[in-house]
Design a protein around this motif. Structure first.
Motif, PDB file in Angstrom:
ATOM      1  N   ALA A 125      49.826  28.518  20.653  1.00 43.05           N
ATOM      2  CA  ALA A 125      48.649  29.358  20.847  1.00 43.05           C
ATOM      3  C   ALA A 125      47.695  28.636  21.783  1.00 43.05           C
ATOM      4  O   ALA A 125      47.579  27.401  21.742  1.00 43.05           O
ATOM      5  N   HIS A 126      47.004  29.401  22.629  1.00 39.89           N
ATOM      6  CA  HIS A 126      46.104  28.815  23.626  1.00 39.89           C
ATOM      7  C   HIS A 126      44.735  29.487  23.565  1.00 39.89           C
ATOM      8  O   HIS A 126      44.628  30.686  23.309  1.00 39.89           O
ATOM      9  N   ALA A 127      43.712  28.693  23.831  1.00 44.37           N
ATOM     10  CA  ALA A 127      42.345  29.208  23.881  1.00 44.37           C
ATOM     11  C   ALA A 127      41.577  28.495  24.978  1.00 44.37           C
ATOM     12  O   ALA A 127      41.583  27.261  25.033  1.00 44.37           O
ATOM     13  N   ASN A 128      40.945  29.263  25.838  1.00 44.43           N
ATOM     14  CA  ASN A 128      39.967  28.701  26.756  1.00 44.43           C
ATOM     15  C   ASN A 128      38.605  28.702  26.066  1.00 44.43           C
ATOM     16  O   ASN A 128      38.238  29.688  25.426  1.00 44.43           O
TER      17      ASN A 128
ATOM     18  N   VAL B 184      34.015  35.615  21.203  1.00 53.08           N
ATOM     19  CA  VAL B 184      35.467  35.440  21.320  1.00 53.08           C
ATOM     20  C   VAL B 184      36.048  36.684  21.972  1.00 53.08           C
ATOM     21  O   VAL B 184      35.813  37.809  21.504  1.00 53.08           O
ATOM     22  N   PHE B 185      36.815  36.506  23.041  1.00 52.28           N
ATOM     23  CA  PHE B 185      37.484  37.616  23.713  1.00 52.28           C
ATOM     24  C   PHE B 185      38.966  37.610  23.377  1.00 52.28           C
ATOM     25  O   PHE B 185      39.639  36.579  23.482  1.00 52.28           O
ATOM     26  N   LEU B 186      39.466  38.783  22.993  1.00 48.33           N
ATOM     27  CA  LEU B 186      40.890  38.978  22.744  1.00 48.33           C
ATOM     28  C   LEU B 186      41.533  39.652  23.951  1.00 48.33           C
ATOM     29  O   LEU B 186      40.890  40.464  24.619  1.00 48.33           O
ATOM     30  N   PRO B 187      42.799  39.354  24.240  1.00 43.86           N
ATOM     31  CA  PRO B 187      43.434  39.948  25.416  1.00 43.86           C
ATOM     32  C   PRO B 187      43.911  41.368  25.166  1.00 43.86           C
ATOM     33  O   PRO B 187      44.258  41.746  24.045  1.00 43.86           O
ATOM     34  N   GLY B 188      43.921  42.164  26.225  1.00 47.99           N
ATOM     35  CA  GLY B 188      44.607  43.442  26.212  1.00 47.99           C
ATOM     36  C   GLY B 188      45.988  43.268  26.831  1.00 47.99           C
ATOM     37  O   GLY B 188      46.444  42.147  27.070  1.00 47.99           O
ATOM     38  N   ALA B 189      46.660  44.376  27.076  1.00 47.69           N
ATOM     39  CA  ALA B 189      47.960  44.321  27.741  1.00 47.69           C
ATOM     40  C   ALA B 189      47.766  44.035  29.226  1.00 47.69           C
ATOM     41  O   ALA B 189      46.764  44.441  29.828  1.00 47.69           O
TER      42      ALA B 189
ATOM     43  N   HIS C 136      42.218  37.398  28.928  1.00 44.24           N
ATOM     44  CA  HIS C 136      41.519  38.582  29.385  1.00 44.24           C
ATOM     45  C   HIS C 136      40.012  38.349  29.317  1.00 44.24           C
ATOM     46  O   HIS C 136      39.501  37.835  28.333  1.00 44.24           O
ATOM     47  N   ARG C 137      39.312  38.714  30.368  1.00 43.75           N
ATOM     48  CA  ARG C 137      37.849  38.639  30.443  1.00 43.75           C
ATOM     49  C   ARG C 137      37.317  37.204  30.393  1.00 43.75           C
ATOM     50  O   ARG C 137      36.137  36.993  30.125  1.00 43.75           O
ATOM     51  N   TRP C 138      38.155  36.222  30.638  1.00 40.14           N
ATOM     52  CA  TRP C 138      37.677  34.841  30.571  1.00 40.14           C
ATOM     53  C   TRP C 138      36.504  34.587  31.501  1.00 40.14           C
ATOM     54  O   TRP C 138      35.538  33.892  31.155  1.00 40.14           O
TER      55      TRP C 138
ATOM     56  N   ALA D 219      38.160  32.480  24.865  1.00 44.61           N
ATOM     57  CA  ALA D 219      39.126  33.517  25.225  1.00 44.61           C
ATOM     58  C   ALA D 219      40.481  33.113  24.656  1.00 44.61           C
ATOM     59  O   ALA D 219      40.998  32.041  24.973  1.00 44.61           O
ATOM     60  N   LEU D 220      41.017  33.951  23.789  1.00 43.09           N
ATOM     61  CA  LEU D 220      42.305  33.674  23.157  1.00 43.09           C
ATOM     62  C   LEU D 220      43.438  34.362  23.898  1.00 43.09           C
ATOM     63  O   LEU D 220      43.279  35.496  24.370  1.00 43.09           O
TER      64      LEU D 220
END
Length: 272
Positions: free
Chosen positions: A36-39, A51-56, A69-71, A84-85
């Motif tokens: 798992a990665h997080a910026n 905290v931002f979660l990614p979309g497709a 996403h949205r970093w 950003a996860l």
């Protein structure tokens, strides 16, 4: 402050000391050879965390793993810590562009919630000062993760409520290959990984949340039914947060709000 991290740091190493302000990419080794990665953007004096979660990832874009996403929005939120996860599941198949945090063995929603908790604890941020945002499958993840972090606030744009009911057969087929069985069978064992009502009952928490949608979104009827059902969960959950909905006409269909609008909403987020 630079926009992208210059090096990767193991999450456990990072949490062992109070990190200096800056940009970091944190990695966590999970079971089954998955990471798992997080910026993370750490700010001086910040008392909130977003905290931002990614979309497709779009079919016409270059596929990225991990995908944050949205970093770059952290530059617009300089007063808060920003995380950003990535979705670890997209590493399971090179064709996968959105995995809804599914894995045949690992509860990735729970794992990502644990990562957010560790980051918040390290930065001395209380959970009632954490906002978790995502759109589409990221909205599904935002509500799910917030359910494992009582007090945190979810902002979910046009989320799927029940992944099995997502009317894109190719996406469902890919997920079924990932979990190695039909979703109808997978949910018999792990219902919380497929639909949000089951996730909230599993966590015994209904998080405070804002659901943003429009009448032409693919999942609009499911979203309405989901919100209507939440007060009925009070007897089965230990925590029932305040829920609200924004039905907008500024966008139509399966489309999130423009950046400027959602940044304003994030800045003004309430907690309960």
């Amino acid at each position: 402050m630079q926009s992208y991290p210059s090096q990767q740091v193991a999450l456990d190493d990072w949490t062992s000391r109070y990190p200096a302000p800056g940009i970091y990419m944190l990695t966590t080794q999970l079971e089954h050879n998955l990471a798992a990665h997080a910026n993370v953007a750490v700010r001086v004096g910040a008392r909130r965390m977003v905290v931002f979660l990614p979309g497709a990832q779009g079919a016409g874009s270059v596929r990225r793993v991990p995908f944050f996403h949205r970093w770059t929005w952290h530059e617009d939120l300089s007063e808060t810590h920003v995380v950003a996860l990535g979705d670890p599941s997209i590493a399971l198949d090179e064709r996968l562009r959105g995995g809804w945090f599914m894995h045949p063995e690992i509860d990735l929603i729970s794992e990502l919630a644990s990562i957010v908790q560790k980051i918040a604890t390290t930065l001395d941020i209380k959970l009632d000062s954490v906002t978790i945002h995502g759109s589409s499958l990221g909205g599904f993840g935002a509500i799910g993760i917030a359910a494992h972090l009582p007090g945190s606030y979810a902002i979910a744009e046009i989320p799927q409520i029940d992944v099995e009911r997502w009317p894109v057969p190719s996406a469902i087929h890919m997920l079924e290959e990932v979990v190695r069985q039909p979703l109808s069978e997978f949910r018999k064992v792990f219902p919380e990984r497929v639909d949000l009502i089951s996730r909230l009952l599993y966590a015994k928490v209904v998080p405070p949340l804002l659901l943003i949608t429009n009448e032409n979104d693919t999942s609009y009827d499911q979203q309405k039914a989901f919100l209507d059902s939440l007060p009925k969960l009070s007897e089965e959950c230990d925590f029932l947060g305040e829920q609200s909905v924004l039905v907008t006409d500024s966008v139509s269909g399966h489309t999130p709000l423009p950046k400027e609008q959602i940044i304003e909403i994030i800045r003004g987020a309430r907690f309960s």
